[in-house]
Design an enzyme around this catalytic site. Sequence first.
Site, PDB file in Angstrom:
ATOM      1  N   ASP A 113      45.880  49.412  43.660  1.00 10.73           N
ATOM      2  CA  ASP A 113      47.008  49.713  42.391  1.00 10.73           C
ATOM      3  C   ASP A 113      47.736  51.180  42.916  1.00 10.73           C
ATOM      4  O   ASP A 113      48.745  51.083  42.277  1.00 10.73           O
ATOM      5  CB  ASP A 113      46.364  49.674  41.267  1.00 10.73           C
ATOM      6  CG  ASP A 113      45.661  48.463  40.939  1.00 10.73           C
ATOM      7  OD1 ASP A 113      45.896  47.495  41.552  1.00 10.73           O
ATOM      8  OD2 ASP A 113      44.858  48.451  40.106  1.00 10.73           O
ATOM      9  N   GLY A 171      63.623  42.857  50.857  1.00 11.71           N
ATOM     10  CA  GLY A 171      65.116  42.717  50.552  1.00 11.71           C
ATOM     11  C   GLY A 171      65.127  41.721  49.153  1.00 11.71           C
ATOM     12  O   GLY A 171      66.051  40.855  49.034  1.00 11.71           O
ATOM     13  N   GLU A 206      52.420  42.232  38.229  1.00 11.39           N
ATOM     14  CA  GLU A 206      51.437  41.268  37.134  1.00 11.39           C
ATOM     15  C   GLU A 206      51.510  42.208  35.844  1.00 11.39           C
ATOM     16  O   GLU A 206      51.141  41.714  34.816  1.00 11.39           O
ATOM     17  CB  GLU A 206      49.919  41.183  37.533  1.00 11.39           C
ATOM     18  CG  GLU A 206      49.344  42.484  37.974  1.00 11.39           C
ATOM     19  CD  GLU A 206      47.791  42.087  38.524  1.00 11.39           C
ATOM     20  OE1 GLU A 206      47.154  41.043  38.378  1.00 11.39           O
ATOM     21  OE2 GLU A 206      47.104  43.082  38.421  1.00 11.39           O
ATOM     22  N   ARG A 238      43.968  41.418  48.447  1.00 11.12           N
ATOM     23  CA  ARG A 238      42.756  42.503  48.561  1.00 11.12           C
ATOM     24  C   ARG A 238      42.006  42.161  49.587  1.00 11.12           C
ATOM     25  O   ARG A 238      40.894  43.123  49.958  1.00 11.12           O
ATOM     26  CB  ARG A 238      41.824  42.292  47.241  1.00 11.12           C
ATOM     27  CG  ARG A 238      42.666  42.900  46.088  1.00 11.12           C
ATOM     28  CD  ARG A 238      41.668  43.457  45.138  1.00 11.12           C
ATOM     29  NE  ARG A 238      40.366  43.104  44.781  1.00 11.12           N
ATOM     30  CZ  ARG A 238      39.678  42.900  43.743  1.00 11.12           C
ATOM     31  NH1 ARG A 238      40.325  43.299  42.543  1.00 11.12           N
ATOM     32  NH2 ARG A 238      38.603  42.451  43.574  1.00 11.12           N
TER      33      ARG A 238
HETATM   34  O1  F6P Z   1      42.348  47.048  40.387  1.00 15.52           O
HETATM   35  C1  F6P Z   1      42.542  46.222  41.393  1.00 15.52           C
HETATM   36  C2  F6P Z   1      42.847  44.987  41.175  1.00 15.52           C
HETATM   37  O2  F6P Z   1      43.188  44.051  42.402  1.00 15.52           O
HETATM   38  C3  F6P Z   1      44.264  44.703  40.271  1.00 15.52           C
HETATM   39  O3  F6P Z   1      45.338  44.892  40.804  1.00 15.52           O
HETATM   40  C4  F6P Z   1      44.041  43.248  39.776  1.00 15.52           C
HETATM   41  O4  F6P Z   1      44.637  43.072  38.587  1.00 15.52           O
HETATM   42  C5  F6P Z   1      42.588  43.240  39.426  1.00 15.52           C
HETATM   43  O5  F6P Z   1      41.927  44.222  40.390  1.00 15.52           O
HETATM   44  C6  F6P Z   1      41.822  41.962  39.662  1.00 15.52           C
HETATM   45  O6  F6P Z   1      40.509  42.190  39.211  1.00 15.52           O
HETATM   46  P1  F6P Z   1      39.569  40.962  39.567  1.00 15.52           P
HETATM   47  O7  F6P Z   1      39.195  40.919  41.024  1.00 15.52           O
HETATM   48  O8  F6P Z   1      38.225  41.401  38.844  1.00 15.52           O
HETATM   49  O9  F6P Z   1      40.282  39.568  39.053  1.00 15.52           O
END
Ligand code: F6P
Length: 304
Positions: A113, A171, A206, A238
């Site tokens: 984040d 873009g 989000e 992630r």
């Molecule tokens: O804080 C990191 C993050 O990937 C956020 O961007 C996202 O809202 C959240 O964790 C998602 O969390 P989880 O994996 O618990 O759904």
Amino acid sequence: MNAALYAIAKVAEINGVKVSGIRRGYEGMIDGDFTSLESQQLQKTVFRGGTILKTSRSDRFLTVKGRSTALEMLQKSNIDSLIAIGGDGTFRGLLAFSELCKLPFIGIPGTIDNDLAGTDYTLGFDSAVNTAIQDIDKIRDTAESHNRIFLIEVMGRDSGYIAINSGIGTGADAILTPESGEDFVRLLDKIRHYDSEEAFIVVVSEGDEIGTELVASKIKEVNPKVDLRITKLGHVQRGGNPSAFDRMLGIRLGVASVKALLSGEKDVMAGILNNELTLTPFQQIIKQHRINEEMNELLKMFGS
Ligand code: F6P
């Protein structure tokens, strides 16, 4: 995070210090789930995403009972200092823990984040933006072939960093973030005049206060003939092999955290500000790393 673990083990070994890894974060600390970490074993994990130690969100650590048990477990294993990698939840946990545990703590910022003060970049952010950019480029092919509007939702919780960077970098025609204010009104104006003869990409954070689904229905209201799709990139952001920048950031912060402990520092987070290693007290980092003036200006120029 694996690069940071490797660096921690390496510097500790050079200085004759033994390192234990705590599996599953605070949950594992409460359960005494410790494992010895050696640099040789970690060297080949530098290119892997996630964390080989695994992680968790721990409700038990939110309780005094949970934190007391964690302290007993650390004492039983003769652990005399702690390095924690994580985001604001991790640091809030450390602050609460420091009320009953007087061991020195050092933090490493680890979250996609990029929402912590005390560092320009958190571990994982650069890799997440690179993933988002590659995915948005791919979605653009369908958007252009079909002349569609795509709303692409990216992660970031309450922070628009991923949306701004991936939106400008691809873009995008509009970027909606928690920081974007009037941009939604300008987006609807654009959509009113959109003639369905080209692709139209909107990157939505989000954490945007209107929310992706409502944005979609408002777009349909002002221009019912649009062909619109929503794609939520979700957890792909992630994972995957970390970027070159994140690998080196992990190494630098890992080294800095052990050096900080060895020089008697406590309750500070290692970070990078203006490409210099810094140590910032925990209380100061939980106040969010807000979009700076330059980013805000870019968002205004390119976001709508
Ligand atoms: O804080 C990191 C993050 O990937 C956020 O961007 C996202 O809202 C959240 O964790 C998602 O969390 P989880 O994996 O618990 O759904």
